[in-house]
Design an enzyme around this catalytic site. Structure first.
Site, short mmCIF file in Angstrom:
data_model
loop_
_atom_site.label_atom_id
_atom_site.label_comp_id
_atom_site.label_asym_id
_atom_site.label_seq_id
_atom_site.Cartn_x
_atom_site.Cartn_y
_atom_site.Cartn_z
N MET A 111 0.85 -1.19 0.00
CA MET A 111 0.00 0.00 0.00
C MET A 111 0.89 1.25 0.00
SD MET A 111 -3.40 -0.93 2.11
CE MET A 111 -2.76 -0.74 3.75
N ALA A 151 4.10 3.86 0.97
CA ALA A 151 4.80 4.32 2.19
C ALA A 151 5.87 3.27 2.53
CB ALA A 151 3.84 4.54 3.35
N LEU A 152 6.68 3.00 1.54
CA LEU A 152 7.59 1.85 1.62
C LEU A 152 8.73 2.08 2.61
CD1 LEU A 152 7.89 0.96 -2.18
CD2 LEU A 152 6.21 0.16 -0.49
N HIS A 153 9.14 0.98 3.25
CA HIS A 153 10.29 1.00 4.16
C HIS A 153 11.13 -0.24 3.86
CE1 HIS A 153 7.95 -2.01 6.26
NE2 HIS A 153 6.94 -1.15 6.39
N HIS A 207 9.50 -3.65 3.14
CA HIS A 207 9.03 -3.89 1.77
C HIS A 207 10.23 -4.15 0.84
CE1 HIS A 207 5.77 -1.06 3.26
NE2 HIS A 207 5.06 -2.10 2.87
N LYS A 241 5.38 -9.76 9.46
CA LYS A 241 4.84 -8.87 10.50
C LYS A 241 3.32 -8.97 10.52
CE LYS A 241 4.33 -4.32 10.32
NZ LYS A 241 2.98 -4.04 10.85
N ASP A 242 2.73 -9.06 9.33
CA ASP A 242 1.27 -9.25 9.24
C ASP A 242 1.01 -10.76 9.23
OD1 ASP A 242 0.31 -6.45 8.95
OD2 ASP A 242 1.69 -6.51 7.26
N SER A 281 4.63 1.20 7.94
CA SER A 281 4.34 2.51 7.32
C SER A 281 3.70 3.44 8.34
CB SER A 281 3.38 2.30 6.15
OG SER A 281 3.90 1.33 5.29
N ARG A 282 3.13 2.89 9.40
CA ARG A 282 2.44 3.73 10.40
C ARG A 282 3.42 4.38 11.38
NH1 ARG A 282 -1.54 -0.32 9.50
NH2 ARG A 282 -3.57 0.62 9.07
#
Ligand code: PAF
Length: 279
Positions: free
Chosen positions: A30, A32-34, A37, A149-150, A186-187
């Site tokens: 979605m 907002a890559l880090h 990803h 993580k998910d 991303s949060r």
């Protein structure tokens, strides 16, 4: 690297690649890559000839409109990171392109969707199932990469692959962490400076649970973990579950694959994390 907004144009390009015998690795995101990803992009790069990354903030998986509104959208920065990671194609569709009609599809993921995230985020996993199935149809990848993580999402996607009888291979990537243990998300950018100093307590609590397994039952550890987290967070759940069925366990002999999963609010931000407890 090329960006496509239209399904048909991406499909034409990918078909041309497939005709040349190329394999396709796919990383749905979605944005907002880090580095979490990007590590999946690297895995895809190593395993496949062509790497496709989708960036689509999927409205139907947000049960909280405020969360959807505030979800970071950083296309320019994302594209730069993907270029550096040698991604081949970005798929960056609009909501209208993905959902020209009202979505009515309903999945039944059984007990996988009634616990943890499913219990607190009504409709979330149906939204994930619908979008991932649509993205799988569009990209028709050989392998798709998702972060651990998910953890529950990963189980849902494996179940989706069975329900839809898909041939794509699902590959799990390890959770990437900041130096202090906070799981990359991303949060995280929405945490205040003070909240950011408390955030690593989630991972330290997960580790504390892992270290104390020998002397305590899962129930005892879940209770103490909730108490520890309640000092700086509003924890939603802390559960020790069987890593396949995702059902909570009361004693260690109920599973060979115990996993501790947590969701907790820190200010306005909802964080999730987990740890595999394999002894
Ligand atoms: O994990 C995510 O970023 C999303 O849930 C996914 C899998 C891209 C579906 O929108």
């Amino acid at each position: 690297m090329k960006t496509y907004n239209k399904i048909q144009e991406l499909q034409n390009e990918l078909q041309a690649q497939r005709n040349q015998g190329k394999t396709i690795g796919f990383v749905p995101t979605m944005g907002a890559l880090h580095q979490g990803h990007i590590s999946l992009v690297h895995q895809a790069r190593a395993a496949c000839d062509i790497v496709v990354v989708s960036i689509f903030v999927n409205p139907i998986q947000f049960n909280n409109p405020e969360d959807l509104k505030k979800y970071p959208r950083t296309y320019e920065a994302d594209a730069k990171l993907l270029e550096e990671a040698t991604c081949d194609y970005i798929f960056y569709p609009t909501v209208g392109e993905m959902y020209p009609e009202k979505v009515t599809k309903k999945y039944d993921f059984g007990n996988l969707e009634t616990v943890m995230e499913g219990a607190f985020r009504e409709g979330h996993f149906n939204g994930v199932g619908v979008v991932v199935n649509k993205l799988f149809e569009i990209v028709n990848a050989d392998k798709a990469f998702f972060g651990k993580k998910d953890f529950q999402q990963l189980a849902i996607i494996r179940s989706l692959v069975e329900i839809e009888n898909l041939s794509v291979e699902i590959i799990a990537g390890e959770t990437m962490r900041e130096c202090d243990g906070l799981a990359m998300s991303s949060r995280n950018v929405r945490l205040t400076e003070e909240e950011r100093t408390f955030a690593p307590e989630i991972f330290s609590t997960l580790n504390w649970v892992k270290e104390n397994m020998e002397n305590h039952s899962p129930i005892e550890l879940m209770e103490v973990a909730m108490k520890r987290l309640s000092v700086h967070f509003k924890p939603e759940y802390f559960q020790i579950v069987d890593g396949l069925s995702l059902q909570m366990i009361n004693s260690w002999d109920e599973t060979n694959y115990p996993v501790a999963c947590v969701a907790a609010h820190l200010g306005q931000v909802r964080l999730i994390d987990n740890i595999e407890l394999n002894r």
